[in-house]
Scaffold this active site. Structure first.
Site, PDB file in Angstrom:
ATOM      1  N   ASN A  59       0.884  -1.165   0.000  1.00 19.00           N
ATOM      2  CA  ASN A  59       0.000   0.000   0.000  1.00 19.00           C
ATOM      3  C   ASN A  59       0.919   1.211   0.000  1.00 19.00           C
ATOM      4  OD1 ASN A  59      -1.752   2.079   0.454  1.00 19.00           O
ATOM      5  ND2 ASN A  59      -2.382   1.436   2.507  1.00 19.00           N
ATOM      6  N   LYS A  93       0.243   4.263  -0.309  1.00 17.62           N
ATOM      7  CA  LYS A  93      -0.314   5.482   0.310  1.00 17.62           C
ATOM      8  C   LYS A  93      -0.041   6.695  -0.593  1.00 17.62           C
ATOM      9  CE  LYS A  93      -0.005   3.185   4.720  1.00 17.62           C
ATOM     10  NZ  LYS A  93       0.124   3.274   6.174  1.00 17.62           N
ATOM     11  N   HIS A  96      -9.303   1.604   4.772  1.00 18.31           N
ATOM     12  CA  HIS A  96      -8.035   1.707   5.496  1.00 18.31           C
ATOM     13  C   HIS A  96      -8.220   2.633   6.703  1.00 18.31           C
ATOM     14  CE1 HIS A  96      -3.903   2.695   6.461  1.00 18.31           C
ATOM     15  NE2 HIS A  96      -3.590   1.555   5.864  1.00 18.31           N
ATOM     16  N   GLU A 153      -6.534   4.940   7.795  1.00 17.85           N
ATOM     17  CA  GLU A 153      -6.275   6.362   7.496  1.00 17.85           C
ATOM     18  C   GLU A 153      -7.502   6.997   6.853  1.00 17.85           C
ATOM     19  OE1 GLU A 153      -2.632   5.587   5.421  1.00 17.85           O
ATOM     20  OE2 GLU A 153      -1.733   5.001   7.325  1.00 17.85           O
ATOM     21  N   GLU A 193      -5.385  -4.799  10.422  1.00 19.69           N
ATOM     22  CA  GLU A 193      -4.357  -3.788  10.655  1.00 19.69           C
ATOM     23  C   GLU A 193      -4.641  -3.070  11.972  1.00 19.69           C
ATOM     24  OE1 GLU A 193      -2.398  -2.655   6.615  1.00 19.69           O
ATOM     25  OE2 GLU A 193      -3.878  -1.167   7.170  1.00 19.69           O
ATOM     26  N   GLY A 213       2.594   2.350  10.768  1.00 23.41           N
ATOM     27  CA  GLY A 213       3.548   3.450  10.627  1.00 23.41           C
ATOM     28  C   GLY A 213       4.255   3.812  11.923  1.00 23.41           C
ATOM     29  N   SER A 244       3.439  -2.155  10.246  1.00 25.78           N
ATOM     30  CA  SER A 244       4.884  -2.265  10.469  1.00 25.78           C
ATOM     31  C   SER A 244       5.430  -3.657  10.136  1.00 25.78           C
ATOM     32  CB  SER A 244       5.250  -1.851  11.894  1.00 25.78           C
ATOM     33  OG  SER A 244       4.854  -0.504  12.132  1.00 25.78           O
TER      34      SER A 244
HETATM   35  P1  13P Z   1       3.166   0.353   7.643  1.00 24.02           P
HETATM   36  O1  13P Z   1       3.631  -0.961   7.063  1.00 24.02           O
HETATM   37  O2  13P Z   1       3.931   1.539   7.123  1.00 24.02           O
HETATM   38  O3  13P Z   1       3.025   0.309   9.125  1.00 24.02           O
HETATM   39  O4  13P Z   1       1.673   0.574   7.070  1.00 24.02           O
HETATM   40  C1  13P Z   1       0.784  -0.473   7.160  1.00 24.02           C
HETATM   41  C2  13P Z   1      -0.423  -0.108   6.395  1.00 24.02           C
HETATM   42  O5  13P Z   1      -1.149   0.801   6.757  1.00 24.02           O
HETATM   43  C3  13P Z   1      -0.708  -0.849   5.166  1.00 24.02           C
HETATM   44  O6  13P Z   1      -1.985  -0.566   4.694  1.00 24.02           O
END
Ligand code: 13P
Length: 257
Positions: free
Chosen positions: A13, A15, A99, A101, A171, A177, A217
């Protein structure tokens, strides 16, 4: 024992990262590294502006392309949104939905996640539906309720046939992150819970057919242990998917795990 009935899927992903030339360069690096992934499905979910470039760059390879969101209406006055038909017409196969976010920063709710998932399925896309608890929800010991509620609402009125084309990504929001990964046991516990909820909502065979990913992560160092777990069928990778070698290490862990 049941793990081999499901498709292992490692999805990046990206982002809000990468311009078109940067996207092309990263995919050119990734392609040869993951060419031997065999049965493991390799996906890159990229910003809308990179979709056409990414599809052209991966044509004829085993790397599939996904979007990071989709709207639930077919067309109309929805400024800034993208429909499922617009994605399929480009050759997009996967789409991330709900997601954390999107939920945290853009007002996404379980109701809109459900609508977006249905629209994606109706258009022939494979949705990657994200669920996960906040840190304080975990601390209050309500992870199970939170996950059960999300799964039931997000998959409301979706048939067993369609849910088999749906990927669930667990997640935990506190692990995204932050560098704080769920332990392999924590990831397994919730992924197994998700499968048992699917079994209640549908049936055992359907629940066994659904790919459940862990995200948060996941990186080159921790992926092997996470992916070795019975109910962790893949990963949804943020930061580490932007580095070709790290992403490939995760793909190879899935090939071996
Ligand atoms: P990270 O791997 O950067 O923690 O992000 C995970 C994520 O949100 C994947 O959709």
């Amino acid at each position: 024992m049941k793990k081999n009935v499901r498709k292992a899927i490692i999805a990046g992903n990206w982002k809000m990262n990468k311009t078109r030339p940067e996207a092309k360069a990263l995919l050119e690096e990734i392609k040869p590294l993951v060419a031997n992934a065999g049965e493991v499905e390799v996906v890159a979910c990229v910003p809308f502006t990179n979709l056409e470039t990414a599809i052209a760059a991966t044509e004829g390879t085993n790397v599939k392309i996904g979007a990071e969101n989709v709207h639930f209406e077919k067309s109309g006055a929805f400024t800034g949104e993208i429909s499922a038909d617009m994605l399929t017409e480009l050759g997009v196969e996967y789409v991330v939905i709900g997601h954390s976010e999107r939920r945290q920063y853009f007002g996404e709710t379980d109701e809109t996640v459900n609508k977006r998932t249905k629209a994606a399925l109706a258009a022939g896309l494979k949705p990657i539906v994200c669920v996960g608890e906040l840190l304080w929800e975990r601390e209050c010991n309500i992870t199970q309720e939170v996950i059960a509620r999300q799964i039931k609402l997000d998959l409301y009125d979706i048939s067993a046939e369609d849910v088999k084309r749906t990927v669930i990504a667990y997640e935990p929001v506190w692990a995204i992150g932050t560098g704080k990964t769920a332990t392999a046991d924590q990831a397994e516990e919730v992924c197994a819970l998700i499968r048992s909820i699917l079994s209640e909502l549908y049936d055992e065979a359907t629940s066994q057919a659904v790919t459940i990913q862990y995200g948060g992560s996941m990186n080159a160092a921790n992926c092997a242990e996470l992916l070795s777990k019975e109910n962790v069928d893949g990963g949804l990778i943020g930061g580490a998917s932007l580095k070709a070698n790290d992403f490939n290490t995760i793909v190879q862990a899935a090939v071996n795990g």
